[in-house]
Motif scaffolding. Structure first.
Motif, PDB file in Angstrom:
ATOM      1  N   LEU A 184       0.845  -1.205   0.000  1.00  0.00           N
ATOM      2  CA  LEU A 184       0.000   0.000   0.000  1.00  0.00           C
ATOM      3  C   LEU A 184       0.873   1.244   0.000  1.00  0.00           C
ATOM      4  O   LEU A 184       2.001   1.198   0.466  1.00  0.00           O
ATOM      5  CB  LEU A 184      -0.885  -0.001   1.251  1.00  0.00           C
ATOM      6  N   LYS A 185       0.344   2.353  -0.566  1.00  0.00           N
ATOM      7  CA  LYS A 185      -1.039   2.441  -0.969  1.00  0.00           C
ATOM      8  C   LYS A 185      -1.233   2.176  -2.461  1.00  0.00           C
ATOM      9  O   LYS A 185      -2.294   1.751  -2.900  1.00  0.00           O
ATOM     10  CB  LYS A 185      -1.583   3.845  -0.660  1.00  0.00           C
ATOM     11  N   PHE A 211      -3.331  -0.739  -4.473  1.00  0.00           N
ATOM     12  CA  PHE A 211      -4.592  -1.320  -3.980  1.00  0.00           C
ATOM     13  C   PHE A 211      -5.569  -1.705  -5.082  1.00  0.00           C
ATOM     14  O   PHE A 211      -6.261  -2.712  -4.980  1.00  0.00           O
ATOM     15  CB  PHE A 211      -5.253  -0.423  -2.921  1.00  0.00           C
ATOM     16  N   PHE A 257      -1.547  -7.222   3.578  1.00  0.00           N
ATOM     17  CA  PHE A 257      -1.169  -5.862   3.176  1.00  0.00           C
ATOM     18  C   PHE A 257       0.014  -5.389   4.000  1.00  0.00           C
ATOM     19  O   PHE A 257       0.128  -5.706   5.179  1.00  0.00           O
ATOM     20  CB  PHE A 257      -2.350  -4.901   3.399  1.00  0.00           C
ATOM     21  N   MET A 284       2.223  -1.568   4.437  1.00  0.00           N
ATOM     22  CA  MET A 284       2.311  -0.184   3.958  1.00  0.00           C
ATOM     23  C   MET A 284       3.734   0.311   4.135  1.00  0.00           C
ATOM     24  O   MET A 284       4.286   0.280   5.235  1.00  0.00           O
ATOM     25  CB  MET A 284       1.338   0.735   4.707  1.00  0.00           C
ATOM     26  N   SER A 292       6.590   3.477   2.993  1.00  0.00           N
ATOM     27  CA  SER A 292       6.776   4.753   2.308  1.00  0.00           C
ATOM     28  C   SER A 292       8.254   4.969   2.092  1.00  0.00           C
ATOM     29  O   SER A 292       9.092   4.628   2.926  1.00  0.00           O
ATOM     30  CB  SER A 292       6.116   5.904   3.068  1.00  0.00           C
ATOM     31  N   ASP A 331       2.955  -4.709  -6.331  1.00  0.00           N
ATOM     32  CA  ASP A 331       3.089  -3.249  -6.237  1.00  0.00           C
ATOM     33  C   ASP A 331       2.716  -2.609  -7.572  1.00  0.00           C
ATOM     34  O   ASP A 331       2.589  -3.292  -8.585  1.00  0.00           O
ATOM     35  CB  ASP A 331       4.502  -2.857  -5.800  1.00  0.00           C
ATOM     36  N   GLY A 336      -4.989   3.617  -8.966  1.00  0.00           N
ATOM     37  CA  GLY A 336      -4.353   3.526  -7.649  1.00  0.00           C
ATOM     38  C   GLY A 336      -3.205   4.491  -7.445  1.00  0.00           C
ATOM     39  O   GLY A 336      -2.841   4.819  -6.317  1.00  0.00           O
ATOM     40  N   ASP A 388      -1.066   8.063  -7.631  1.00  0.00           N
ATOM     41  CA  ASP A 388      -1.513   9.413  -7.276  1.00  0.00           C
ATOM     42  C   ASP A 388      -0.470  10.490  -7.499  1.00  0.00           C
ATOM     43  O   ASP A 388       0.723  10.218  -7.632  1.00  0.00           O
ATOM     44  CB  ASP A 388      -1.880   9.435  -5.789  1.00  0.00           C
ATOM     45  N   HIS A 398      -2.253  12.215  -3.459  1.00  0.00           N
ATOM     46  CA  HIS A 398      -3.501  11.496  -3.153  1.00  0.00           C
ATOM     47  C   HIS A 398      -4.626  11.749  -4.140  1.00  0.00           C
ATOM     48  O   HIS A 398      -5.738  11.248  -3.947  1.00  0.00           O
ATOM     49  CB  HIS A 398      -3.949  11.745  -1.714  1.00  0.00           C
ATOM     50  N   ARG A 413      -6.216   8.769  -7.930  1.00  0.00           N
ATOM     51  CA  ARG A 413      -6.174   7.310  -7.716  1.00  0.00           C
ATOM     52  C   ARG A 413      -7.387   6.606  -8.308  1.00  0.00           C
ATOM     53  O   ARG A 413      -7.328   5.429  -8.642  1.00  0.00           O
ATOM     54  CB  ARG A 413      -6.141   6.988  -6.209  1.00  0.00           C
TER      55      ARG A 413
END
Ligand code: IMP
Ligand code: MG
Length: 182
Positions: A43-44, A47, A68, A70, A72, A102, A162, A164, A167, A170
């Motif tokens: 994630l993210k 998804f 899942f 997550m 970064s 991914d 998905g 972005d 954000h 997506r």
């Protein structure tokens, strides 16, 4: 060209092209040598791809468990980027065949971190499925390859399905490039 948020989007991979490719990927995964398959969606960004790919996997007769993680990744480009584990899986991965899903394989830092994490924890195998491979962005320092690749992607920043920008975008059912104001 579609307009979203007042911007023109150039479609690179349409919803139907992605759906066709997902089914082919699922068949390729089905031909692989995994017994106790645990899919881990990173994630993210993955998804939507993961949601579609696991259903395509069902359609070809596979019965994975799904988890899942997550992550970064900070510091893009040539400087050494840091990967942060934001949310871990709940499952014990020891002895499992893991399929990491991914959205994009770019420098490879994110997926190298994830692969090494699960190998350290005793996974039997770790393979990687990505929708897009930006192979041109990878150097010898992170020699990771994905076993399953939807599309080889040129060096453009892409959104949708998905993926972005801050954000946004997506929700698009296709992958595209943000062009100028519409
Ligand atoms: P890597 O660690 O350099 O391989 O980075 C891969 C991650 O960067 C992906 O999982 C995405 O989250 C993000 N990323 C890379 N390129 C793009 C892009 O074109 N659009 C959106 N996200 C991207
Ligand atoms: Mg990502």
């Amino acid at each position: 060209m579609p307009t979203v948020r007042g911007k023109t989007i150039e479609v690179m991979y349409s919803a139907s092209a992605i759906a066709r490719r997902n089914l082919e990927l699922a068949r390729e995964i089905g031909e692989g040598d995994h017994e106790d398959l645990l899919v881990i969606s990173v994630l993210k960004g993955s998804f939507i791809f993961a949601a579609d790919l696991i259903r395509a996997m069902h359609d070809v007769g596979l019965e994975p468990e799904v988890e899942f993680i997550m992550l970064s990744t900070y510091g893009k480009g040539t400087t050494a980027g840091q990967v942060k584990l934001v949310r871990d899986v709940d499952s014990d991965v020891k002895g499992r065949d893991i399929l990491l899903i991914d959205d994009i394989l770019e420098s490879g830092r994110t997926l190298t971190y994830a692969r090494d994490l699960f190998i350290e924890r005793g996974a039997k195998s770790v393979s990687v499925a990505v929708l897009l491979d930006k192979r041109v962005k990878r150097d010898q320092q992170t020699p990771i390859d994905a076993e399953y690749v939807g599309f080889e992607c040129p060096d453009h920043f892409v959104v949708g399905y998905g993926m972005d920008v801050a954000h946004a975008f997506r929700e698009l059912p296709f992958v595209g490039i943000v062009k100028g104001d519409a």
